[in-house]
Scaffold this active site. Structure first.
Site, short mmCIF file in Angstrom:
data_model
loop_
_atom_site.label_atom_id
_atom_site.label_comp_id
_atom_site.label_asym_id
_atom_site.label_seq_id
_atom_site.Cartn_x
_atom_site.Cartn_y
_atom_site.Cartn_z
N ARG A 55 0.84 -1.21 0.00
CA ARG A 55 0.00 0.00 0.00
C ARG A 55 0.88 1.25 0.00
NH1 ARG A 55 -2.28 0.72 4.85
NH2 ARG A 55 -1.65 -1.14 5.96
N ALA A 115 9.76 0.41 3.56
CA ALA A 115 8.63 1.35 3.62
C ALA A 115 7.57 0.86 4.61
CB ALA A 115 8.02 1.54 2.23
N TYR A 117 6.97 8.45 17.35
CA TYR A 117 7.13 8.27 15.90
C TYR A 117 8.39 9.00 15.44
CZ TYR A 117 5.95 8.62 10.89
OH TYR A 117 5.97 8.56 9.52
P1 NAP Z 1 0.52 2.95 4.58
O1 NAP Z 1 -0.20 3.37 3.36
O2 NAP Z 1 -0.20 2.77 5.87
O3 NAP Z 1 1.32 1.59 4.22
C1 NAP Z 1 2.10 0.98 5.19
C2 NAP Z 1 2.69 -0.29 4.61
O4 NAP Z 1 3.50 -0.91 5.60
C3 NAP Z 1 1.64 -1.31 4.22
O5 NAP Z 1 2.10 -2.05 3.12
C4 NAP Z 1 1.56 -2.19 5.46
O6 NAP Z 1 0.99 -3.45 5.14
C5 NAP Z 1 3.04 -2.23 5.84
N1 NAP Z 1 3.29 -2.56 7.24
C6 NAP Z 1 2.85 -1.92 8.35
N2 NAP Z 1 3.30 -2.53 9.47
C7 NAP Z 1 4.04 -3.60 9.05
C8 NAP Z 1 4.76 -4.61 9.71
N3 NAP Z 1 4.82 -4.70 11.06
N4 NAP Z 1 5.42 -5.54 8.97
C9 NAP Z 1 5.37 -5.48 7.61
N5 NAP Z 1 4.71 -4.55 6.92
C10 NAP Z 1 4.04 -3.61 7.64
O7 NAP Z 1 1.71 3.96 4.93
P2 NAP Z 1 2.55 4.96 4.01
O8 NAP Z 1 2.00 6.31 4.20
O9 NAP Z 1 2.75 4.41 2.65
O10 NAP Z 1 3.94 4.90 4.80
C11 NAP Z 1 5.08 4.20 4.33
C12 NAP Z 1 6.28 4.69 5.12
O11 NAP Z 1 6.45 6.08 4.87
C13 NAP Z 1 6.12 4.55 6.63
O12 NAP Z 1 7.35 4.20 7.19
C14 NAP Z 1 5.73 5.94 7.08
O13 NAP Z 1 6.11 6.17 8.42
C15 NAP Z 1 6.51 6.77 6.11
N6 NAP Z 1 5.99 8.13 5.95
C16 NAP Z 1 4.72 8.34 5.49
C17 NAP Z 1 4.27 9.65 5.35
C18 NAP Z 1 2.89 9.97 4.86
O14 NAP Z 1 2.52 11.17 4.89
N7 NAP Z 1 2.11 9.02 4.37
C19 NAP Z 1 5.11 10.71 5.69
C20 NAP Z 1 6.39 10.45 6.15
C21 NAP Z 1 6.83 9.16 6.27
P3 NAP Z 1 0.27 -4.37 6.28
O15 NAP Z 1 -0.58 -3.47 7.09
O16 NAP Z 1 -0.44 -5.41 5.52
O17 NAP Z 1 1.40 -4.94 7.06
#
Ligand code: NAP
Length: 237
Positions: free
Chosen positions: A12, A83, A148
């Site tokens: 995702r 990610a 976080y």
């Molecule tokens: P997201 O849409 O919630 O996707 C998170 C992904 O991580 C999903 O594929 C989820 O799949 C997987 N995941 C979560 N916990 C896991 C675990 N314990 N083991 C394996 N897989 C796991 O989040 P996103 O926004 O794309 O975020 C991706 C990264 O970017 C994260 O590290 C987040 O902190 C960082 N980030 C995001 C933003 C933002 O604004 N969106 C900003 C700064 C940084 P499952 O739930 O099936 O495991």
């Protein structure tokens, strides 16, 4: 040449966009997440020859098993993208210890475990590239996100140190630090209000972060760097 790429959190959001871009470039992608169905659905959408695996990155045994499966079906990986991540926002006084541990184990320990496992194959290959996904919140801090932020700041130190550790073996390690990106993680946020503080005036798209990840994976003379992808948000924090 086609690379074998493992994208943890590839089902995702940002990880999915990275998986799509890597597949488009002709690489073989292993999409990893806890929810196997979601990982499979993403892997299938990429075309043939891609793989989906279920793994909780916070669990060492899971990570080890996942790399054994990758090794037996695809061999050593060339690119690793971390990610997988969670947020559990709240003031420190209201944050439960178990939530702190879950956050640190997923966002920080998880990346350490996948890097450790991936390095063996990269050393054997005499090269490789790793990109960890941090956050501007790890660089600047934010009220209500102290745990976080700590997990992401930790990832920055880890990235720089590991980059020094493995540079002589032709393995590069970099960090992408996104600002607000349209994904499930930011789905409940007030986009209009938050966008006022972003110099470019909008949230980013996962594909815009994926471009930066690909740049770092492919840039042979860049290591130990933090690339901020935030529409200028950091300038205003
Ligand atoms: P997201 O849409 O919630 O996707 C998170 C992904 O991580 C999903 O594929 C989820 O799949 C997987 N995941 C979560 N916990 C896991 C675990 N314990 N083991 C394996 N897989 C796991 O989040 P996103 O926004 O794309 O975020 C991706 C990264 O970017 C994260 O590290 C987040 O902190 C960082 N980030 C995001 C933003 C933002 O604004 N969106 C900003 C700064 C940084 P499952 O739930 O099936 O495991």
């Amino acid at each position: 040449m086609s690379k074998v790429c493992a994208v943890f959190g590839g089902s995702r959001g940002i990880g999915k966009a990275v998986s799509q871009l890597l597949a488009k470039k002709g690489h073989r992608v292993i999409v990893v997440a806890r929810n196997l169905e979601a990982a499979q659905s993403t892997a299938t959408s990429l075309g043939e020859d891609h793989l989906a695996l279920s793994c909780d990155v916070s669990k060492e045994h899971d990570v080890q098993e996942t790399f054994e499966k990758i090794q037996s079906s695809c061999g050593n990986i060339n690119y690793l993208v971390n990610a997988a991540g969670l947020n559990r926002d709240g003031l420190l006084l209201r944050t439960k210890t178990e939530d702190m541990v879950t956050l640190l184990h997923t966002n920080l320990l998880g990346a350490m475990l996948t890097c450790k496992s991936a390095l063996r194959g990269m050393l054997h290959n005499q090269g490789g590239a790793i990109v960890n996904i941090g956050s501007v919140v790890g660089l600047k801090g934010n009220a209500g996100q102290s745990v976080y932020s700590a997990s992401k700041a930790g990832l920055e130190g880890f990235t720089r140190s590991l980059a020094k550790e493995v540079a002589a073996r032709n393995i590069r390690v970099n960090l992408v630090a996104p600002g607000f990106i349209h994904t499930d993680m930011t789905a409940g946020m007030n986009v209009e209000e938050l966008s006022r503080n972003i110099p470019l005036g909008r949230f980013g798209e996962p594909q815009e972060v994926a471009q930066a990840v690909l740049f770092l994976l492919e840039s042979p003379y860049v290591t130990g760097q933090v690339l901020v992808v935030d529409g200028g948000l950091q300038l205003a924090m």
